[in-house]
Design a protein around this motif. Structure first.
Motif, mmCIF file in Angstrom:
data_model
loop_
_atom_site.group_PDB
_atom_site.id
_atom_site.type_symbol
_atom_site.label_atom_id
_atom_site.label_comp_id
_atom_site.label_asym_id
_atom_site.label_seq_id
_atom_site.Cartn_x
_atom_site.Cartn_y
_atom_site.Cartn_z
ATOM 1 N N HIS A 296 12.823 9.096 24.834
ATOM 2 C CA HIS A 296 13.022 7.990 23.882
ATOM 3 C C HIS A 296 11.782 7.644 23.053
ATOM 4 O O HIS A 296 11.895 7.112 21.954
ATOM 5 N N GLU A 297 10.582 7.899 23.614
ATOM 6 C CA GLU A 297 9.350 7.544 22.904
ATOM 7 C C GLU A 297 8.330 8.680 23.053
ATOM 8 O O GLU A 297 7.380 8.581 23.836
ATOM 9 N N PRO A 298 8.498 9.746 22.293
ATOM 10 C CA PRO A 298 7.585 10.878 22.417
ATOM 11 C C PRO A 298 6.212 10.649 21.794
ATOM 12 O O PRO A 298 5.305 11.456 22.007
ATOM 13 N N ALA A 299 6.059 9.560 21.047
ATOM 14 C CA ALA A 299 4.764 9.332 20.380
ATOM 15 C C ALA A 299 4.632 7.871 19.986
ATOM 16 O O ALA A 299 4.640 7.519 18.812
ATOM 17 N N THR A 300 4.514 7.003 20.948
ATOM 18 C CA THR A 300 4.562 5.566 20.678
ATOM 19 C C THR A 300 3.282 5.073 20.025
ATOM 20 O O THR A 300 2.231 4.984 20.665
ATOM 21 N N GLU A 301 3.381 4.736 18.746
ATOM 22 C CA GLU A 301 2.234 4.280 17.967
ATOM 23 C C GLU A 301 2.273 2.763 17.841
ATOM 24 O O GLU A 301 3.235 2.189 17.324
ATOM 25 N N LEU A 302 1.234 2.098 18.352
ATOM 26 C CA LEU A 302 1.108 0.666 18.133
ATOM 27 C C LEU A 302 0.681 0.424 16.692
ATOM 28 O O LEU A 302 0.496 1.362 15.922
ATOM 29 N N GLN A 303 0.548 -0.834 16.317
ATOM 30 C CA GLN A 303 0.201 -1.144 14.930
ATOM 31 C C GLN A 303 -0.825 -2.272 14.860
ATOM 32 O O GLN A 303 -0.844 -3.180 15.701
ATOM 33 N N PHE A 304 -1.662 -2.188 13.862
ATOM 34 C CA PHE A 304 -2.438 -3.332 13.408
ATOM 35 C C PHE A 304 -1.710 -3.886 12.190
ATOM 36 O O PHE A 304 -1.348 -3.137 11.273
ATOM 37 N N LEU A 305 -1.478 -5.173 12.175
ATOM 38 C CA LEU A 305 -0.887 -5.845 11.022
ATOM 39 C C LEU A 305 -1.969 -6.636 10.292
ATOM 40 O O LEU A 305 -2.846 -7.238 10.928
ATOM 41 N N ILE A 306 -1.896 -6.642 8.965
ATOM 42 C CA ILE A 306 -2.851 -7.390 8.153
ATOM 43 C C ILE A 306 -2.077 -8.234 7.145
ATOM 44 O O ILE A 306 -1.179 -7.741 6.462
ATOM 45 N N ASN A 307 -2.417 -9.498 7.046
ATOM 46 C CA ASN A 307 -1.876 -10.346 5.995
ATOM 47 C C ASN A 307 -2.469 -9.885 4.664
ATOM 48 O O ASN A 307 -3.694 -9.868 4.494
ATOM 49 N N LEU A 308 -1.614 -9.459 3.731
ATOM 50 C CA LEU A 308 -2.099 -8.874 2.483
ATOM 51 C C LEU A 308 -2.912 -9.852 1.640
ATOM 52 O O LEU A 308 -3.889 -9.464 0.985
ATOM 53 N N LYS A 309 -2.524 -11.105 1.642
ATOM 54 C CA LYS A 309 -3.282 -12.099 0.882
ATOM 55 C C LYS A 309 -4.701 -12.197 1.422
ATOM 56 O O LYS A 309 -5.677 -12.257 0.657
ATOM 57 N N LYS A 310 -4.842 -12.189 2.735
ATOM 58 C CA LYS A 310 -6.173 -12.246 3.347
ATOM 59 C C LYS A 310 -6.939 -10.960 3.059
ATOM 60 O O LYS A 310 -8.129 -10.988 2.728
ATOM 61 N N LEU A 311 -6.265 -9.804 3.200
ATOM 62 C CA LEU A 311 -6.936 -8.530 2.946
ATOM 63 C C LEU A 311 -7.475 -8.470 1.525
ATOM 64 O O LEU A 311 -8.627 -8.077 1.300
ATOM 65 N N ASN A 312 -6.657 -8.871 0.557
ATOM 66 C CA ASN A 312 -7.066 -8.793 -0.849
ATOM 67 C C ASN A 312 -8.137 -9.811 -1.217
ATOM 68 O O ASN A 312 -8.778 -9.687 -2.268
ATOM 69 N N SER A 313 -8.338 -10.801 -0.355
ATOM 70 C CA SER A 313 -9.379 -11.797 -0.622
ATOM 71 C C SER A 313 -10.768 -11.314 -0.199
ATOM 72 O O SER A 313 -11.772 -11.918 -0.561
ATOM 73 N N LEU A 314 -10.811 -10.222 0.567
ATOM 74 C CA LEU A 314 -12.090 -9.707 1.058
ATOM 75 C C LEU A 314 -12.739 -8.817 -0.005
ATOM 76 O O LEU A 314 -12.052 -8.206 -0.824
ATOM 77 N N PRO A 315 -14.062 -8.696 0.012
ATOM 78 C CA PRO A 315 -14.727 -7.718 -0.854
ATOM 79 C C PRO A 315 -14.173 -6.328 -0.567
ATOM 80 O O PRO A 315 -13.786 -6.015 0.557
ATOM 81 N N LYS A 316 -14.154 -5.471 -1.587
ATOM 82 C CA LYS A 316 -13.529 -4.157 -1.465
ATOM 83 C C LYS A 316 -14.142 -3.329 -0.334
ATOM 84 O O LYS A 316 -13.432 -2.639 0.398
ATOM 85 N N ASP A 317 -15.447 -3.392 -0.161
ATOM 86 C CA ASP A 317 -16.048 -2.569 0.897
ATOM 87 C C ASP A 317 -15.598 -3.037 2.277
ATOM 88 O O ASP A 317 -15.389 -2.231 3.174
ATOM 89 N N LEU A 318 -15.377 -4.342 2.438
ATOM 90 C CA LEU A 318 -14.920 -4.854 3.732
ATOM 91 C C LEU A 318 -13.445 -4.516 3.967
ATOM 92 O O LEU A 318 -13.031 -4.321 5.115
ATOM 93 N N GLN A 319 -12.657 -4.449 2.907
ATOM 94 C CA GLN A 319 -11.270 -4.003 3.056
ATOM 95 C C GLN A 319 -11.233 -2.582 3.620
ATOM 96 O O GLN A 319 -10.470 -2.283 4.540
ATOM 97 N N ASP A 320 -12.076 -1.716 3.062
ATOM 98 C CA ASP A 320 -12.115 -0.326 3.523
ATOM 99 C C ASP A 320 -12.635 -0.225 4.949
ATOM 100 O O ASP A 320 -12.109 0.533 5.764
#
Length: 367
Positions: free
Chosen positions: A246-270
């Motif tokens: 049923h789960e041959p490759a279970t990938e967890l996730q990091f979620l990011i609020n896009l508004k918060k992500l876009n508020s950061l300087p570009k180098d910190l986003q990367d």
């Protein structure tokens, strides 16, 4: 890794900026990064309890990487389930902005958006190496972006468990009829497959699993594999340990609020997203190591554990149910069809290579 060069660039930028290298003075982006000494504190909610091994280690690894790669400009505060009290509330936390980041599993959100569940793993689907390639180069990340963008979020790979075991059962499964009415903790698309063959799937947070199994609230459960199952003690009440499907490759996730992500300087986003990817790959290695180590312990100390594989008629019934459900989803939802088609097309190519590489090697070894 698709963004490996981005990572090297980000790390190099941080290193040179911290050293006040003069030859970047004319570069606007480097000057901006050098002048911005502000510390950005972000909050992360995780599904797991405090100090939960492997999964919780991945979030700590991510926070440390983000801090170090940013020269201290990124500070991540992690709140475990014990603090926020809602193991399965991560999607809403991040979407609403209550938390900036989350760590969980995408298939938990099928009740909020059914197209999120395809990005954890799929029954009879890709192995971890195949799935990582799909995410990075086969269009998987782009499809995940499409699904999560409408919720104001971005999802990044968060750590793979590898092939998971099929679960702990109190009674042996010999026929499809043995699945009729079986109460089992099994999330995601696999839960729908089990329901189609007559079982009664449910989803229960990690901290409640042992009690539910022990008291008979459920008859069986799948969790992960030896990496995490040993400490949970399931073998004490359910001796049949079935191999996976049923789960041959279970990938967890990091979620990011896009508004918060876009508020950061570009180098910190990367830096933020690259730190997530690095922590994810580290978790995969950690999980593989822990499973091998713990399985050795389980075989030695708990000889009552009986490893089983579902009989072929049961396996075939599950596979047929899975095929029918995928066809139904593809017909009813164009986005689901796009994701399913992408996964199946890539799997066909990847599996042909896996068959003559890893599979042939293991078959030749004969153990």
């Amino acid at each position: 890794m698709k963004k490996l060069m981005q990572l090297f660039t980000a790390v190099a930028l941080v290193t040179i900026t911290n050293a006040n290298a003069g030859w970047f003075d004319g570069d606007d982006k480097a000057t901006e990064a050098k002048q911005d000494n502000k510390v950005y504190t972000l909050t992360l909610a995780e599904t797991w309890p405090s100090n939960f091994p492997v999964f919780g280690d991945a979030t700590k690894k991510f926070a440390q990487l983000a801090h170090d790669m940013s020269g201290g400009r990124l500070a991540i505060r992690i709140d475990s389930k014990n603090k926020h009290k809602s193991a399965l509330g991560i999607f809403d936390f991040v979407k609403s902005g209550q938390y900036d980041l989350g760590h969980s599993a995408s298939y938990y959100w099928k009740g909020k958006d059914a197209n999120t569940l395809y990005f954890t793993t799929m029954p009879f689907g890709m192995t971890a190496s195949e799935q990582h390639a799909w995410f990075a180069y086969g269009g998987g990340q782009e499809l995940m972006d499409k699904v999560y963008a409408k919720h104001g979020m971005k999802s990044i790979i968060g750590g793979n468990t590898g092939n998971q075991m099929g679960g702990w059962f109190k009674k042996e499964i010999n026929t499809v009829e043995d699945l009729q009415g079986l109460k089992m903790r099994i999330p995601g698309f696999a839960g729908d497959v089990m329901a189609k063959v007559g079982a009664k799937p449910t989803n229960i947070p990690a901290g409640e699993l042992y009690t539910a199994l022990d008291r008979g609230t459920i008859d069986a459960l799948e969790w992960v594999g030896p990496s995490l199952d040993l400490r949970m003690g399931f073998h004490k009440v359910a001796p049949y340990y079935y191999t996976g499907w049923h789960e041959p490759a279970t990938e967890l996730q990091f979620l990011i609020n896009l508004k918060k992500l876009n508020s950061l300087p570009k180098d910190l986003q990367d830096i933020l997203t690259n730190a997530m990817e690095l922590a994810a790959y580290d978790m995969y290695a950690h999980s593989e190591y822990a499973s091998a180590k713990n399985w050795a312990t389980m075989k030695k100390d708990y000889p009552n554990i009986q490893v089983k594989t579902f009989p072929k008629p049961v396996f075939d019934a599950l596979k047929q149910a899975n095929t029918e459900l995928l066809e139904e989803r593809a017909k009813s939802d164009p986005v689901a069809k796009e994701i399913i088609d992408s996964q199946q097309a890539y799997l066909a190519k990847a599996r042909a290579w896996t068959a003559i590489s890893d599979q042939s090697y293991l078959n030749a070894l004969g153990n």
